[in-house]
Design a protein around this motif. Structure first.
Motif, PDB file in Angstrom:
ATOM      1  N   ALA A 248       0.839  -1.207   0.000  1.00  0.00           N
ATOM      2  CA  ALA A 248       0.000   0.000   0.000  1.00  0.00           C
ATOM      3  C   ALA A 248       0.871   1.253   0.000  1.00  0.00           C
ATOM      4  N   ALA A 249       2.015   1.183   0.669  1.00  0.00           N
ATOM      5  CA  ALA A 249       2.930   2.324   0.704  1.00  0.00           C
ATOM      6  C   ALA A 249       3.753   2.431  -0.571  1.00  0.00           C
ATOM      7  N   CYS A 250       4.039   1.255  -1.199  1.00  0.00           N
ATOM      8  CA  CYS A 250       4.861   1.250  -2.414  1.00  0.00           C
ATOM      9  C   CYS A 250       4.524   0.036  -3.262  1.00  0.00           C
ATOM     10  N   PRO A 251       3.590   0.167  -4.193  1.00  0.00           N
ATOM     11  CA  PRO A 251       3.259  -0.965  -5.077  1.00  0.00           C
ATOM     12  C   PRO A 251       4.427  -1.387  -5.961  1.00  0.00           C
ATOM     13  N   GLU A 252       5.459  -0.543  -6.057  1.00  0.00           N
ATOM     14  CA  GLU A 252       6.583  -0.838  -6.955  1.00  0.00           C
ATOM     15  C   GLU A 252       7.740  -1.520  -6.235  1.00  0.00           C
ATOM     16  N   ILE A 253       7.483  -2.263  -5.163  1.00  0.00           N
ATOM     17  CA  ILE A 253       8.551  -3.038  -4.532  1.00  0.00           C
ATOM     18  C   ILE A 253       9.195  -3.928  -5.596  1.00  0.00           C
ATOM     19  N   HIS A 254      10.524  -3.910  -5.670  1.00  0.00           N
ATOM     20  CA  HIS A 254      11.222  -4.623  -6.743  1.00  0.00           C
ATOM     21  C   HIS A 254      11.455  -6.093  -6.423  1.00  0.00           C
ATOM     22  N   CYS A 255      11.962  -6.386  -5.224  1.00  0.00           N
ATOM     23  CA  CYS A 255      12.251  -7.770  -4.815  1.00  0.00           C
ATOM     24  C   CYS A 255      11.680  -7.990  -3.416  1.00  0.00           C
ATOM     25  N   LEU A 256      11.231  -9.214  -3.169  1.00  0.00           N
ATOM     26  CA  LEU A 256      10.664  -9.529  -1.864  1.00  0.00           C
ATOM     27  C   LEU A 256      10.740 -11.043  -1.666  1.00  0.00           C
ATOM     28  N   ARG A 257      11.298 -11.455  -0.531  1.00  0.00           N
ATOM     29  CA  ARG A 257      11.398 -12.884  -0.262  1.00  0.00           C
ATOM     30  C   ARG A 257      11.511 -13.107   1.238  1.00  0.00           C
ATOM     31  N   ASP A 258      10.923 -14.197   1.733  1.00  0.00           N
ATOM     32  CA  ASP A 258      11.088 -14.532   3.138  1.00  0.00           C
ATOM     33  C   ASP A 258      12.400 -15.292   3.311  1.00  0.00           C
ATOM     34  N   ALA A 259      13.097 -14.977   4.405  1.00  0.00           N
ATOM     35  CA  ALA A 259      14.447 -15.513   4.616  1.00  0.00           C
ATOM     36  C   ALA A 259      14.377 -16.736   5.511  1.00  0.00           C
ATOM     37  N   THR A 260      14.134 -17.891   4.919  1.00  0.00           N
ATOM     38  CA  THR A 260      13.995 -19.127   5.695  1.00  0.00           C
ATOM     39  C   THR A 260      15.336 -19.858   5.693  1.00  0.00           C
ATOM     40  N   ARG A 261      15.378 -21.088   5.169  1.00  0.00           N
ATOM     41  CA  ARG A 261      16.650 -21.812   5.128  1.00  0.00           C
ATOM     42  C   ARG A 261      17.705 -21.012   4.357  1.00  0.00           C
ATOM     43  N   GLY A 262      18.898 -20.923   4.937  1.00  0.00           N
ATOM     44  CA  GLY A 262      19.955 -20.149   4.302  1.00  0.00           C
ATOM     45  C   GLY A 262      19.971 -18.701   4.717  1.00  0.00           C
ATOM     46  N   GLY A 263      18.881 -18.240   5.382  1.00  0.00           N
ATOM     47  CA  GLY A 263      18.853 -16.916   5.964  1.00  0.00           C
ATOM     48  C   GLY A 263      18.900 -15.774   4.970  1.00  0.00           C
ATOM     49  N   VAL A 264      19.175 -14.589   5.515  1.00  0.00           N
ATOM     50  CA  VAL A 264      19.208 -13.366   4.719  1.00  0.00           C
ATOM     51  C   VAL A 264      20.338 -13.410   3.695  1.00  0.00           C
ATOM     52  N   ALA A 265      21.462 -14.013   4.062  1.00  0.00           N
ATOM     53  CA  ALA A 265      22.598 -14.071   3.135  1.00  0.00           C
ATOM     54  C   ALA A 265      22.228 -14.768   1.833  1.00  0.00           C
ATOM     55  N   THR A 266      21.500 -15.872   1.944  1.00  0.00           N
ATOM     56  CA  THR A 266      21.117 -16.609   0.744  1.00  0.00           C
ATOM     57  C   THR A 266      20.153 -15.804  -0.112  1.00  0.00           C
ATOM     58  N   VAL A 267      19.181 -15.142   0.524  1.00  0.00           N
ATOM     59  CA  VAL A 267      18.231 -14.314  -0.225  1.00  0.00           C
ATOM     60  C   VAL A 267      18.957 -13.203  -0.976  1.00  0.00           C
TER      61      VAL A 267
END
Length: 375
Positions: A248-267
């Motif tokens: 709602a604040a920014c419909p133009e978000i470019h990338c989005l992913r949940d950081a599960t296995r492998g954490g933020v580094a993998t994403v």
């Protein structure tokens, strides 16, 4: 719902209304079944009365919606109902084999629903319907199965989704580790939303929604491999409400992913490789609990690779970063949201960490497995 050959639990039409959405028939509660056995046995997967009683007692009564209670072999979903949410169908599936099944802050049931909801939500979809496939080891306690089902329903209600179909299998003792769950989900994406791992652009800002590594630390505590002075609980949660506020604040978000296995580094590595960019992050801005940071130092783990079950990584245009952060801070699951880095031109697929000591190091893809059976 009851396929006598396979032990399937299914529903007929995707609706939580009192009437069946596909036929208009009034919803009639089924007879109250009750499982008297303390543990699941092979008869509960045989296709007969014992299996039907287990399905009705544990699953139908807990998930409690007219669709599932129809006990058909499939869920029939009116296309008009889906079309009201957007023009593209999002479909995902995931399996959960976490050890132990119950841990601080959640259990395999909360994981199964939250994880599938989040996989849909990070595409920009509105999650709507889930399936539930259970592989149960002979001897598993029926009360524990009820507890897992109750957790699934609680998270489904929180996320606004309905469990409409599924399957139940019972395998011999020793052929599985207590309980495995597969969930699939469908949702719908609006026409104006276009989120992709290949969407990062130079100048974009990298944002996370809070403390990292809590789920991994909670699993370590539950396995009695780690003793912490203060309790760390899993961050397991459905993120679709938070993501809706961000969009709602920014419909133009470019990338989005949940950081599960492998954490933020993998994403981050996936974003950098898919978008052919370099991503730089600042260690000083990465939100970490002191307990998690200390545990990682003791055990030689990198918190950037620790699994999360309620954390996302977003890449947003620079002009929208403040708006997105403000929207996240207003949501319970985004109060500790922080901008941790930027995207820039540079070697394709490179992620660089600026350390608190003033140095730099490359954050590569995870090699091997820090913690097996994490979700």
């Amino acid at each position: 719902m009851n396929d006598r050959a396979s032990g399937r639990i299914d529903g007929e039409a995707a609706s939580t209304a009192p009437a069946d959405a596909s036929t208009g028939a009034a919803f009639k509660p089924r007879r109250a079944a009750h499982v008297r056995d303390v543990s699941v046995n092979l008869a509960h997967g045989s296709g007969g009365r014992a299996m039907r009683d287990l399905i009705e007692d544990v699953f139908v009564s807990t998930f409690d919606n007219p669709t599932l209670s129809a006990l058909e072999d499939q869920a029939l979903i009116p296309l008009a109902q889906l079309g009201a949410y957007g023009d593209r169908l999002a479909f995902t599936t995931d399996s959960y084999v976490v050890d132990p099944l119950f841990f601080p802050g959640g259990d395999i049931g909360t994981l199964a629903v939250s994880g599938t909801v989040n996989d849909l939500a990070v595409s920009g979809a509105t999650p709507l319907f889930l399936s539930c496939g259970m592989v149960i080891e002979e001897g598993f306690a029926v009360d524990s199965l009820r507890r897992v089902a109750a957790s699934m329903q609680r998270i489904a209600l929180e996320a606004g989704v309905v469990i409409v179909t599924g399957d139940t299998k019972v395998v011999e003792r020793g052929c599985a580790d207590k309980l495995f769950i597969n969930t699939a989900g469908i949702g719908v994406v609006r026409r104006d939303i276009s989120i992709s791992a290949s969407g990062a652009r130079p100048g974009d800002v990298v944002i996370v929604n809070g403390y990292l590594g809590d789920h991994g630390a909670a699993i370590l505590v539950a396995r009695q491999q780690l003793a912490l002075e203060s309790d760390v609980q899993s961050d397991c949660a459905p993120l679709n409400g938070l993501i809706a506020a961000m969009l709602a604040a920014c419909p133009e978000i470019h990338c989005l992913r949940d950081a599960t296995r492998g954490g933020v580094a993998t994403v981050l590595n996936e974003f950098a490789h898919s978008s052919n960019v370099t991503i730089r992050i600042r260690e000083s801005d990465v939100p970490l609990r002191e307990e998690v940071k200390g545990a990682c130092e003791i055990l030689g783990l990198d918190p950037l690779y620790l699994a999360n079950e309620g954390k996302l990584v977003a890449v947003v245009p620079p002009q929208a970063a403040d708006r997105v952060l403000a929207a996240m801070h207003a949501h319970p699951l985004g109060r500790q949201a922080a901008a941790i880095g930027e995207v820039e031109d540079g070697p394709s697929g490179l992620v660089v960490l600026h350390t608190v000591f003033g140095g730099q190091r490359i954050v590569d893809m995870l090699v091997g497995e820090q913690l097996p059976r994490i979700c």
